[in-house]
Design an enzyme around this catalytic site. Structure first.
Site, PDB file in Angstrom:
ATOM      1  N   SER A   1       0.092  16.821 -11.720  1.00  0.00           N
ATOM      2  CA  SER A   1      -0.593  16.436 -10.216  1.00  0.00           C
ATOM      3  C   SER A   1       0.319  15.623  -9.677  1.00  0.00           C
ATOM      4  CB  SER A   1      -1.741  15.968 -10.925  1.00  0.00           C
ATOM      5  OG  SER A   1      -1.575  14.469 -11.416  1.00  0.00           O
TER       6      SER A   1
ATOM      7  N   SER B   1       8.891   2.029  -6.059  1.00  0.00           N
ATOM      8  CA  SER B   1       7.782   1.631  -4.863  1.00  0.00           C
ATOM      9  C   SER B   1       8.300   0.317  -4.359  1.00  0.00           C
ATOM     10  CB  SER B   1       6.501   1.171  -6.018  1.00  0.00           C
ATOM     11  OG  SER B   1       5.832   0.487  -4.932  1.00  0.00           O
TER      12      SER B   1
ATOM     13  N   TYR C   1       2.369  -3.982 -11.853  1.00  0.00           N
ATOM     14  CA  TYR C   1       3.040  -2.917 -11.165  1.00  0.00           C
ATOM     15  C   TYR C   1       4.299  -3.328 -10.432  1.00  0.00           C
ATOM     16  CZ  TYR C   1       3.319   1.472  -8.147  1.00  0.00           C
ATOM     17  OH  TYR C   1       3.865   2.341  -7.558  1.00  0.00           O
TER      18      TYR C   1
ATOM     19  N   LYS D   1       8.055  -1.931 -11.381  1.00  0.00           N
ATOM     20  CA  LYS D   1       8.754  -1.323 -10.280  1.00  0.00           C
ATOM     21  C   LYS D   1      10.044  -2.012  -9.972  1.00  0.00           C
ATOM     22  CE  LYS D   1       6.525   2.505 -10.057  1.00  0.00           C
ATOM     23  NZ  LYS D   1       6.986   3.883 -10.320  1.00  0.00           N
TER      24      LYS D   1
END
Length: 260
Positions: free
Chosen positions: A11, A132, A145, A149
């Protein structure tokens, strides 16, 4: 025809990247924990596709993938796309959630890349990592997060320098806000789905457009891709005027700070 391995391929951005490579005539090895989703994608593509359903954080996942690559006979491109995020204040987050985010977003890509380097040496292949802009600048409510990253960026920026003489190309992609399921599946501090909507800055980019730009950047052997110039500017602002950046970010992400 090249062989391209894509994680998180059932996805979102992973699937969009898969479609671009498949349209070029490449053979795909799609990896995802969603077995039903992989089956549906393979049915849609019809040919030149192999799949492997596994959780990248499982102890034997890397070995399973390595065996699949050996069975295919070659590997030209590894796309480390699978990822997870969280939306919760650090002080209100179970450390297990931080550990899970780090395992998916940094440890798994790192281990997979190192395991598949011998195969990539043979083809003088490439590694694409979906990083990111959160790895370049602090974002309230995303401590785990941002940390993961940032680790991903530092590891593969170093790996690029170390492996350049071996012909390995590393492309780091640094998007900001994307229209993909990763944010819809964000974890809260207790490990359950986050209960509040995400805050954003600038535009929300289209995953299909980004996928095309990623493959184009790969063809041009670019070391980095910054799809959103506004967010790139924000990361520069963080470095030259960190106090101003933090004041502005606290205002923009006030909803995150209210989750106490």
């Amino acid at each position: 025809m090249k062989t391209v391995l894509i994680t998180g391929a059932a996805s979102g951005l992973g699937w969009e990247i898969a479609k671009v490579f498949h349209q070029r005539g490449d053979h795909l090895l799609l990896i995802d924990r969603d077995a039903d989703g992989l089956t549906a994608r393979a049915t849609e593509l019809k040919e030149r596709v192999s799949t492997l359903a596994c959780d990248l954080t499982d102890a034997n996942a890397i070995e399973q993938i390595s065996q699949q690559v050996d069975a295919l006979g070659s590997l030209d491109v590894l796309v480390n796309n699978a990822g997870i995020t969280q939306r919760s204040l650090a002080a209100k987050t179970n450390p297990a959630v931080m550990k899970k985010v780090m395992a998916v977003d940094w440890q798994a890509p790192m281990e997979l890349a190192l395991a598949l380097l011998p195969a990539l040496y043979k083809t003088r292949g490439a590694i694409i990592n979906i990083g990111s802009m959160a790895g370049w600048m602090p974002v309230p409510g995303r401590a785990g997060y941002c940390a993961a990253k940032s680790a991903l960026a530092q590891f593969f920026e170093v790996l690029r320098m170390e492996e350049a003489d071996n012909g390995i190309h590393v492309l780091m992609v640094y998007p900001s806000f994307l229209d993909t399921p990763i944010e819809k599946n964000a974890l809260g501090g207790d490990g359950q789905p986050a209960k509040h909507a995400r805050s954003t800055v600038g535009r929300i980019d289209d995953a299909g457009e980004l996928a095309r730009n990623i493959v184009k950047a790969l063809d041009q052997r670019k070391p980095r891709l910054f799809p959103n110039r506004f967010t790139l500017f924000a990361s520069i602002l963080w470095r030259i005027a960190p106090g101003f950046f933090q004041r502005m970010t606290r205002k923009r992400f006030a909803v995150e700070l209210e989750q106490r």
